[in-house]
Design a protein around this motif. Structure first.
Motif, mmCIF file in Angstrom:
data_model
loop_
_atom_site.group_PDB
_atom_site.id
_atom_site.type_symbol
_atom_site.label_atom_id
_atom_site.label_comp_id
_atom_site.label_asym_id
_atom_site.label_seq_id
_atom_site.Cartn_x
_atom_site.Cartn_y
_atom_site.Cartn_z
ATOM 1 N N VAL A 115 -3.621 1.341 -1.295
ATOM 2 C CA VAL A 115 -3.855 -0.096 -1.286
ATOM 3 C C VAL A 115 -2.936 -0.679 -0.217
ATOM 4 N N PRO A 116 -3.474 -1.452 0.732
ATOM 5 C CA PRO A 116 -2.635 -2.043 1.768
ATOM 6 C C PRO A 116 -1.707 -3.102 1.189
ATOM 7 N N VAL A 117 -0.481 -3.126 1.671
ATOM 8 C CA VAL A 117 0.504 -4.112 1.209
ATOM 9 C C VAL A 117 0.760 -5.152 2.295
ATOM 10 N N ALA A 118 1.218 -4.707 3.484
ATOM 11 C CA ALA A 118 1.506 -5.659 4.547
ATOM 12 C C ALA A 118 1.714 -4.951 5.880
ATOM 13 N N LEU A 119 1.216 -5.551 6.934
ATOM 14 C CA LEU A 119 1.554 -5.125 8.288
ATOM 15 C C LEU A 119 2.894 -5.741 8.647
ATOM 16 N N VAL A 120 3.748 -4.995 9.372
ATOM 17 C CA VAL A 120 5.069 -5.534 9.723
ATOM 18 C C VAL A 120 5.321 -5.579 11.229
ATOM 19 N N MET A 121 4.661 -4.707 11.998
ATOM 20 C CA MET A 121 4.968 -4.649 13.428
ATOM 21 C C MET A 121 3.793 -4.116 14.228
ATOM 22 N N ARG A 122 3.585 -4.700 15.417
ATOM 23 C CA ARG A 122 2.615 -4.176 16.376
ATOM 24 C C ARG A 122 3.365 -3.887 17.666
ATOM 25 N N ALA A 123 3.085 -2.724 18.254
ATOM 26 C CA ALA A 123 3.817 -2.300 19.451
ATOM 27 C C ALA A 123 2.844 -1.857 20.536
ATOM 28 N N ILE A 253 2.931 -1.156 5.570
ATOM 29 C CA ILE A 253 3.329 -0.611 4.274
ATOM 30 C C ILE A 253 2.108 -0.498 3.369
ATOM 31 N N PHE A 254 1.976 0.676 2.750
ATOM 32 C CA PHE A 254 0.895 0.940 1.810
ATOM 33 C C PHE A 254 1.490 1.427 0.492
ATOM 34 N N ALA A 255 0.706 1.283 -0.574
ATOM 35 C CA ALA A 255 1.079 1.801 -1.888
ATOM 36 C C ALA A 255 -0.043 2.701 -2.385
ATOM 37 N N PRO A 256 0.239 3.584 -3.337
ATOM 38 C CA PRO A 256 -0.832 4.431 -3.876
ATOM 39 C C PRO A 256 -1.951 3.592 -4.481
ATOM 40 N N ALA A 257 -3.191 4.038 -4.330
ATOM 41 C CA ALA A 257 -4.323 3.354 -4.940
ATOM 42 C C ALA A 257 -4.102 3.225 -6.439
ATOM 43 N N ALA A 269 4.472 -10.805 -0.400
ATOM 44 C CA ALA A 269 5.112 -12.103 -0.189
ATOM 45 C C ALA A 269 6.560 -11.949 0.267
ATOM 46 N N ALA A 270 7.259 -10.985 -0.342
ATOM 47 C CA ALA A 270 8.647 -10.742 0.053
ATOM 48 C C ALA A 270 8.723 -10.220 1.485
ATOM 49 N N ILE A 271 7.793 -9.342 1.853
ATOM 50 C CA ILE A 271 7.768 -8.785 3.207
ATOM 51 C C ILE A 271 7.421 -9.865 4.227
ATOM 52 N N LYS A 272 6.550 -10.771 3.864
ATOM 53 C CA LYS A 272 6.185 -11.883 4.754
ATOM 54 C C LYS A 272 7.422 -12.680 5.171
ATOM 55 N N THR A 273 8.260 -12.985 4.190
ATOM 56 C CA THR A 273 9.488 -13.734 4.478
ATOM 57 C C THR A 273 10.385 -12.970 5.450
ATOM 58 N N ILE A 274 10.453 -11.646 5.261
ATOM 59 C CA ILE A 274 11.296 -10.812 6.129
ATOM 60 C C ILE A 274 10.741 -10.771 7.550
ATOM 61 N N VAL A 275 9.454 -10.458 7.677
ATOM 62 C CA VAL A 275 8.829 -10.280 8.994
ATOM 63 C C VAL A 275 8.835 -11.574 9.801
ATOM 64 N N GLU A 276 8.697 -12.703 9.134
ATOM 65 C CA GLU A 276 8.652 -13.983 9.835
ATOM 66 C C GLU A 276 10.037 -14.578 10.044
ATOM 67 N N TYR A 293 2.908 -10.114 10.732
ATOM 68 C CA TYR A 293 2.605 -9.960 9.311
ATOM 69 C C TYR A 293 1.105 -10.077 9.056
ATOM 70 N N MET A 294 0.589 -9.207 8.202
ATOM 71 C CA MET A 294 -0.754 -9.348 7.646
ATOM 72 C C MET A 294 -0.641 -9.126 6.140
ATOM 73 N N ASP A 295 -1.353 -9.924 5.362
ATOM 74 C CA ASP A 295 -1.353 -9.706 3.919
ATOM 75 C C ASP A 295 -2.290 -8.565 3.555
ATOM 76 N N SER A 296 -2.380 -8.261 2.282
ATOM 77 C CA SER A 296 -3.138 -7.090 1.834
ATOM 78 C C SER A 296 -4.619 -7.120 2.234
ATOM 79 N N PRO A 297 -5.359 -8.193 1.950
ATOM 80 C CA PRO A 297 -6.777 -8.192 2.330
ATOM 81 C C PRO A 297 -6.996 -8.116 3.834
ATOM 82 N N THR A 298 -6.173 -8.834 4.598
ATOM 83 C CA THR A 298 -6.319 -8.835 6.060
ATOM 84 C C THR A 298 -6.013 -7.462 6.630
ATOM 85 N N LEU A 299 -4.971 -6.822 6.120
ATOM 86 C CA LEU A 299 -4.618 -5.480 6.573
ATOM 87 C C LEU A 299 -5.738 -4.494 6.232
#
Length: 322
Positions: A115-123, A253-257, A269-276, A293-299
């Motif tokens: 299950v997608p959690v959040a995107l944190v970086m694009r390079a 970041i991903f988590a097990p299905a 939500a916590a990762i969003k605050t960090i990344v931004e 940052y991308m949230d779970s559905p967008t990721l």
């Protein structure tokens, strides 16, 4: 549809249980698996996010490096982990959307097992050339490759790497004959690029930025949608005359299905605050990357598109993993 009373009660109880679990989570340390050895962008991202996440959640986040089989060892470990919010995966795009097309068989599925959690970086990468290319712009490089009778020789840090895929994509878009020269890592590739043994190398900015500044290499294009502060005078591929040539690594970041969505949403939500935050953005700038940052559905939608795009390039070039 009207559910039987017993089914409705079961669904309600499951929802209440997930909500209660989210309220008490985390009650012990969280493990963030990195499918690479210590060092490098994946490990760097995990430790940066992990430290900040520990402060936010009030529990330690332990980075666990599980390298092997081009990322498959660590990725599979998370796919098989208990979906309780205590095991996460800091994933590199080359593994998540490249490996399914590169390997004939892998024991994890990028969509079904996570299950997608959040995107944190694009390079995004930079296309750098050495003296053998005889080109000072991307258009000149393409002309040289078409007219010299032998095409262009491009370096990579190994067969099936993102640099390998980037070189093949360049050939597909420009119709320039390309010859792949794999190396055991980026260092030897850069040395031979400066020595004129190969014509070009598409890699992340930190690997070539000092040589470009010293005039030993030329950066002809940045393969993202916008220029980067670390190389402000380098045009994007579109600005240099090759729209659509976008090559980037991303880290998410991903988590097990099966991980409860209340936990996923709280994590995201916590990762969003960090990344931004300013500190994270500054450290990404220093790496030649973008804090994104991308949230779970967008990721999830982004991963679907990436899987299709990279599979097309890999299969068209018949790229296989070592």
């Amino acid at each position: 549809m009207k559910f039987p009373t017993s089914c409705a009660a079961l669904l309600l109880s499951l929802g209440l249980a997930a909500s209660a679990q989210a309220d008490t989570w985390p009650s012990r340390p969280i493990t963030m698996v990195v499918p690479t050895a210590p060092g490098g962008s994946t490990d760097f991202s995990a430790r940066l996010i992990g430290d900040a996440l520990a402060k936010s959640l009030g529990q330690a986040v332990v980075v666990d490096n599980k390298p092997g089989a081009s990322g498959n060892v660590g990725t599979e470990a998370v796919a098989r982990a208990k979906p309780d919010g205590y095991t996460l995966l800091m994933q590199y795009s080359g593994y998540h959307v490249g490996n399914p097309a590169l390997f004939a068989q892998i024991r994890w599925n990028p969509v079904k097992d996570f299950v997608p959690v959040a995107l944190v970086m694009r390079a995004p990468h930079v296309l750098a050339v050495g003296p053998s290319a005889h080109a000072s712009s991307l258009k000149e490089l393409i002309e040289v490759g078409k007219k010299n009778g032998k095409g262009l020789f491009y370096a990579s840090s190994g067969n099936g790497s993102i640099q390998h895929i980037a070189g093949e994509l360049f050939g597909q878009l420009t119709k320039v004959p390309m010859t792949h020269v794999p190396y055991k890592g980026s260092g030897p590739a850069v040395n031979d690029l400066m020595g004129g043994q190969v014509d070009l190398f598409v890699t992340t900015p930190p690997g070539v930025i000092q040589q470009v500044a010293a005039g030993r290499l030329k950066a002809l294009a940045y393969t993202g949608k916008q220029r980067h502060p670390s190389m402000p005078n380098v045009p994007t591929s579109a600005e240099a005359g090759l729209p659509g040539y976008e090559v980037e690594s991303w880290f998410a970041i991903f988590a097990p299905a099966g991980t409860p969505m209340p936990l996923v949403n709280r994590l995201s939500a916590a990762i969003k605050t960090i990344v931004e935050g300013e500190d994270f953005r500054r450290k990404m700038d220093e790496q030649g990357a973008f804090a994104t940052y991308m949230d779970s559905p967008t990721l999830g939608r982004f991963v679907d598109k990436e899987l299709a795009a990279w599979a097309q390039v890999i299969k068209a070039a018949n790229i296989k993993a070592d």
